[in-house]
Write a protein that holds these residues in place. Structure first.
Motif, mmCIF file in Angstrom:
data_model
loop_
_atom_site.group_PDB
_atom_site.id
_atom_site.type_symbol
_atom_site.label_atom_id
_atom_site.label_comp_id
_atom_site.label_asym_id
_atom_site.label_seq_id
_atom_site.Cartn_x
_atom_site.Cartn_y
_atom_site.Cartn_z
ATOM 1 N N GLU A 30 53.994 3.532 21.198
ATOM 2 C CA GLU A 30 55.436 3.304 21.334
ATOM 3 C C GLU A 30 55.998 2.608 20.095
ATOM 4 O O GLU A 30 57.116 2.894 19.659
ATOM 5 N N GLN A 31 55.210 1.725 19.529
ATOM 6 C CA GLN A 31 55.661 0.972 18.358
ATOM 7 C C GLN A 31 55.748 1.857 17.113
ATOM 8 O O GLN A 31 56.700 1.740 16.320
ATOM 9 N N LEU A 32 54.777 2.751 16.925
ATOM 10 C CA LEU A 32 54.680 3.497 15.674
ATOM 11 C C LEU A 32 55.434 4.820 15.679
ATOM 12 O O LEU A 32 55.829 5.303 14.610
ATOM 13 N N LEU A 33 55.619 5.432 16.851
ATOM 14 C CA LEU A 33 56.355 6.687 16.903
ATOM 15 C C LEU A 33 57.852 6.387 16.883
ATOM 16 O O LEU A 33 58.337 5.580 17.681
ATOM 17 N N PRO A 34 58.612 7.007 15.977
ATOM 18 C CA PRO A 34 60.010 6.620 15.784
ATOM 19 C C PRO A 34 60.902 6.797 17.006
ATOM 20 O O PRO A 34 61.854 6.042 17.201
ATOM 21 N N ASP A 35 60.615 7.807 17.848
ATOM 22 C CA ASP A 35 61.481 8.087 19.001
ATOM 23 C C ASP A 35 60.616 8.182 20.249
ATOM 24 O O ASP A 35 60.434 9.252 20.823
ATOM 25 N N ALA A 36 60.069 7.054 20.669
ATOM 26 C CA ALA A 36 59.173 7.029 21.827
ATOM 27 C C ALA A 36 59.646 5.995 22.834
ATOM 28 O O ALA A 36 60.180 4.943 22.468
ATOM 29 N N ARG A 37 59.437 6.308 24.101
ATOM 30 C CA ARG A 37 59.661 5.317 25.152
ATOM 31 C C ARG A 37 58.536 5.434 26.173
ATOM 32 O O ARG A 37 57.954 6.512 26.356
ATOM 33 N N ARG A 38 58.261 4.329 26.828
ATOM 34 C CA ARG A 38 57.093 4.259 27.703
ATOM 35 C C ARG A 38 57.509 3.892 29.119
ATOM 36 O O ARG A 38 58.359 3.027 29.329
ATOM 37 N N VAL A 39 56.917 4.578 30.089
ATOM 38 C CA VAL A 39 57.080 4.254 31.498
ATOM 39 C C VAL A 39 55.689 4.146 32.112
ATOM 40 O O VAL A 39 54.710 4.653 31.545
ATOM 41 N N VAL A 40 55.599 3.493 33.255
ATOM 42 C CA VAL A 40 54.313 3.293 33.922
ATOM 43 C C VAL A 40 54.416 3.794 35.354
ATOM 44 O O VAL A 40 55.378 3.479 36.071
ATOM 45 N N VAL A 41 53.417 4.578 35.770
ATOM 46 C CA VAL A 41 53.350 5.148 37.109
ATOM 47 C C VAL A 41 52.392 4.311 37.954
ATOM 48 O O VAL A 41 51.284 3.976 37.509
ATOM 49 N N ASP A 42 52.802 3.967 39.150
ATOM 50 C CA ASP A 42 51.965 3.175 40.050
ATOM 51 C C ASP A 42 50.889 4.036 40.711
ATOM 52 O O ASP A 42 50.998 5.263 40.787
ATOM 53 N N ASP A 43 49.841 3.366 41.184
ATOM 54 C CA ASP A 43 48.810 3.972 42.034
ATOM 55 C C ASP A 43 48.157 5.178 41.367
ATOM 56 O O ASP A 43 48.046 6.251 41.958
#
Length: 286
Positions: A249-262
């Motif tokens: 997420e830090q190095l890719l210019p257009d990235a966003r991160r989400v987290v899936v439960d379970d």
């Protein structure tokens, strides 16, 4: 419903590097799926229908990573860059443009190479938990790489992987899938390498060439990646450290991160409906 009905009809295409089987379902902008080691297109059986029904053309190949049914030619380049080039050949052969690639596990490492070495036909990327940077493979999978790099070792692995108790154990697919998989899917993942000598050869040739230098080389070019990237993490991930996704997420210019439960690594197995929602929202937002 049969897996083939979920993924769509099976097709075959002849590429410069070899013949490839793939499933196709739906119409519209192209979404290509890249699975990881020791699984095949069946990994996406519960994801493809929802994305196809949302108005997208879903293509799910059996990449030559140890659970494919059609061996590659002995001369095929099955190094990670070679397999990434094979993915690019597939996109070229079908003349796919503005492609969204959805990848998991080893397929994520291959996709990082693809997006830095063969970006011409790519539009968006979705990376679920996967190898990256110095973790290719992660330390917990080093024994697999070492043993599977020899003819005798890959034969032994093929025999062990056919034992149901090992298939479901924390040393087998239980390491990456939190929720039990149907036996027919376990068989789909393990029978090809057990039954076909050419598949064992392909797996061995790939494992011999796995090296962190390939993912580190891709990372050196992340600043030049223009396409948007969605990083889908798993809350209960056990194989790939969270720091990998954070660094992506830090190095890719257009990235966003989400987290899936379970979910463990295999988000397409553990939380397919949530993955469908995230991918479709990502596609529509672009």
């Amino acid at each position: 419903m049969a897996t083939s009905e979920l993924l769509g009809p099976l097709h075959t295409v002849d590429l410069p590097s070899g013949r490839l089987d793939y499933h196709e379902r739906g119409s519209g902008p192209a979404v290509v799926f890249v699975h990881g080691l020791l699984v095949n297109a069946d990994l996406w059986r519960n994801v493809v229908p929802g994305i196809a029904d949302a108005g997208y053309r879903c293509l799910a190949p059996d990449w030559p990573l140890g659970a494919h049914r059609r061996p590659m030619p002995p001369s095929a380049d099955l190094s990670p860059p070679g397999v990434a080039a094979f993915i690019a050949e597939f996109l070229d052969a079908l003349d796919l443009t503005d492609v969204t690639v959805v990848a998991n596990d080893t397929g994520g490492a291959l996709t990082q190479i693809l997006m830095t070495e063969h970006p011409e036909r790519l539009g968006r990327i979705v990376l679920t938990p996967c190898d990256a940077f110095e973790d290719f493979f992660p330390p917990s999978l080093t024994p697999l790489r070492v043993v599977g790099s020899t003819t005798v070792g890959v034969w032994l692995l093929s025999r062990l992987s056919s034992i149901p108790a090992i298939q479901r154990s924390k040393a087998g697919l239980g390491m990456v899938a939190k929720h039990p998989l149907p036996q027919e899917i376990l068989n789909s993942y393990t029978r090809p390498v057990h039954d076909v000598a050419g598949v064992r050869r392909d797996m061995r040739n790939f494992l011999r060439r796995v090296d962190k230098r390939h993912t580190l080389a891709a990372a050196d070019k992340f600043a030049d990646v223009k396409m948007p990237v969605l990083l889908v993490g798993a809350a209960d991930e056990r194989v790939f450290p969270e720091r990998l996704a954070q660094k992506l997420e830090q190095l890719l210019p257009d990235a966003r991160r989400v987290v899936v439960d379970d979910s463990y690594t295999f988000v397409p197995e553990d939380q397919p409906a949530e993955l469908v929602r995230l991918v479709v929202d990502f596609l529509r937002s672009g």
